[in-house]
Design an enzyme around this catalytic site. Structure first.
Site, short mmCIF file in Angstrom:
data_model
loop_
_atom_site.label_atom_id
_atom_site.label_comp_id
_atom_site.label_asym_id
_atom_site.label_seq_id
_atom_site.Cartn_x
_atom_site.Cartn_y
_atom_site.Cartn_z
CE LYS B 77 -4.00 1.64 2.74
NZ LYS B 77 -4.82 1.35 3.92
CB SER B 152 -8.22 3.09 2.93
OG SER B 152 -7.43 2.57 3.98
CB SER B 176 -8.40 0.26 5.81
OG SER B 176 -9.24 1.39 5.87
#
Lengths: 90, 479
Positions: B77, B152, B176
């Site tokens: 990420k 996310s 997330s």
């Protein structure tokens, strides 16, 4: 809790955010709803309850300063005390 | 994409090699149909792959003992500091930013032989549940175009499901990792708070954030967990527990020794019928295998979203104050003409997206003088009550199971107009972060249109190894 454009402007100023008039209007409406929603916590009886700030705090908060040996890609003297950066305001 | 042990087997037998695997994945990474990747570097990945091959050549199977991820391709990420690849947090305010140091988890995976392919798209600064808040475009669902992958860590989940890496790293502050894992049909594990170092991981809410793996199955997630969990003196919230995940998975599992509960508040009215049916089916499956179901209640559950959207945004408003253009990040042309430092800051900070600005303002409100006691301090006390709810429940059961989200993946654009509706989607995952507990989402069937439904497993603090063992046993058997 009165959430109006004046409050939004004040908060934006505190947060060093520059908002357009359209953003102020949009955020004021949204903030009003959200603040109303989170306000439901206020009726709860919490006397004697210790706030939970961190689920674990094992070490101590030493100054987490970037050390010159850690900062591979910038010159060591830029990471000395104080940090050296390009000029900000002329 | 094969699992980690399958890849390792193929490397040893010569059926494939790390460089071949990298070369075969990269066309799809470059095409980036899902917009899952924000940055990638094939040349750098090949260097790592060649180095893995040299070690395999020299040591054979024993290489995997010291380096359990040797030659395994992964992506991270875009809020982990990585050498050579930008770290943007999917924001314009960090466009092109190259941190001068490397995140602890990235260092650990590098030492374990992992091959970093690139950085993955996300909601900006981890603020969102659908990967629609990225400054670099939304991520598409890996199997159902037009649906959101969740967020996310949307890019992290989509990339694993689409075979664009063998595993990925995500972060979880209010769900997330678990939510996109559920929507995309992969495994997503959020460790007990403090088990994975946050050094080099851009902070959203420091008391809630935790890094974790997304993978095709629990065993792979466990292999990664063994590498990334562990003490780091550079993170003052880092716990001293070592990791023993793969070892735990090898132990025989007996459902008859397990007590579990489904918190009654998690089966409320907002849940879709198909998700409710799947969770009930899972509970019955466990009971059929001898696990004992116990009634449990987490009475303060209904305050989760309210507590979170005070605590998390307050911490975020503080954490994001460092983005002022002085020490790092691009300076827009207009900022360079600023007449004062305040104008400079304001100009630089126009580079935040709307959801980020909204949360900063909300956080500024809850911490500001006159409101901090009423909002932030109050929320922190209710947080304590929620943590105590879990402690009481875990006197009666070993694990809790629940849905991850009220529905399956929804259409892009369908919820983005109403921030509060979006926030309420997190009500099943948030409590786990507030209490600092471990949680994992495991695929547990599908709903209409074949959209994945995840089952959430929650354990007491530091029970992570046993939690993954339970999830592994469930995954192997549940159909």
């Amino acid at each position: 809790m009165k959430v109006d454009a004046e409050l939004t402007r004040k908060l934006a100023q505190l947060a060093r955010l520059r908002l357009t008039e359209a953003e102020i209007a949009e955020f004021t409406a949204q903030l009003g709803k959200i603040i109303d929603y989170v306000g439901q916590l206020q009726v709860l009886k919490v006397e004697g309850v210790e706030p939970l700030l961190y689920p674990s705090m094992v070490g101590t908060e030493d100054g987490m300063r970037l050390r010159p040996d850690e900062a591979r890609t910038i010159p060591a003297d830029a990471v000395a005390e104080p940090y050296r950066v390009p000029q900000v305001v002329s | 994409m094969k699992s980690i042990p399958e890849l390792q087997q193929d490397y040893l037998s010569g059926a494939t090699s790390p460089t071949r695997v990298v070369a075969e994945i990269f066309p799809a990474i470059r095409e980036n149909r899902l917009n899952a990747y924000l940055a990638h570097d094939e040349a750098a990945a090949l260097v790592q792959a060649r180095s893995a091959e040299a070690v395999l050549q020299a040591k054979g199977a024993s290489a995997f003992v010291d380096q359990p991820l040797l030659g395994i391709p992964y992506a991270a990420k875009d809020l982990f500091a990585t050498p050579g690849l930008p770290t943007t947090c999917a924001s314009k305010i960090l466009e092109g930013y190259l941190p001068p140091y490397t995140a602890a988890v990235i260092e650990r995976i590098e030492r374990a032989g992992g091959v970093l392919l690139g950085k993955l798209n996300m909601d900006e600064f981890a603020m969102g549940g659908s990967n629609e808040n990225s400054a670099y475009g939304p991520v598409d669902h890996p199997t159902h175009p037009g649906k959101v992958p969740g967020g996310s860590s949307g890019g992290s989940a989509a990339a694993v499901r689409a075979g664009l890496c063998a595993f990925s790293l995500g972060t979880d502050t209010g769900g997330s990792i678990r939510l996109p894992a559920s929507y995309c049909g992969v495994v997503g594990y959020k460790p007990t708070y403090g088990r994975v170092s946050r050094y080099g991981m851009t902070a959203f809410a420091s008391s809630l954030d935790q890094a974790g793996p997304l993978a095709l199955n629990v065993a792979d997630a466990a292999t990664v967990a063994d590498v990334i969990c562990g003490h780091d003196p550079r993170d003052s919230t880092s716990r001293t527990q070592g990791a023993a995940f793969t070892a735990e998975l090898k132990k025989p599992w007996d459902w008859k020794r397990v007590r579990f509960g489904v918190p009654r508040e998690y089966l409320g009215e907002g849940l879709s019928a198909e998700v409710r049916a799947q969770i009930e089916k899972a509970a019955q499956w466990l009971e059929a295998r001898g696990a004992q179901r116990v009634e449990v209640s987490l009475p303060h559950s209904k305050y989760a979203v309210a507590v979170y959207y005070i605590v998390a945004v307050s911490e975020a408003s503080s954490n994001l104050s460092r983005f002022d253009g002085v020490r790092f990040g691009p300076r827009p042309a207009e900022a360079l003409r600023a007449g004062s430092i305040e104008e400079f800051y304001a100009s630089v900070r126009t580079q935040f997206g709307p959801e980020v600005k909204r949360r900063i303002i909300l956080g500024t409100f809850s911490l500001s003088s006159g409101y901090a006691d009423q909002y932030y301090a109050q929320a922190a006390k209710v947080r304590r009550l929620m943590a105590q709810d879990f402690e009481s429940a875990f006197q009666e059961v070993d694990f809790l199971i629940s849905p991850v989200a009220p529905t399956t993946a929804y259409a892009r654009g369908s919820k983005s107009q109403d921030p509060l509706a979006m926030y309420l989607n997190d009500l099943l995952t948030i409590p786990v972060n507030l209490a600092g507990l471990p949680g994992v989402s495991v695929p547990a069937g599908t709903g209409a249109e074949g959209l994945p439904i995840g089952l959430q497993w929650i354990g007491p603090a530091l029970s992570d190894e046993r939690l993954l063992a339970a999830a592994h046993a469930f995954e192997k058997g549940f159909a």
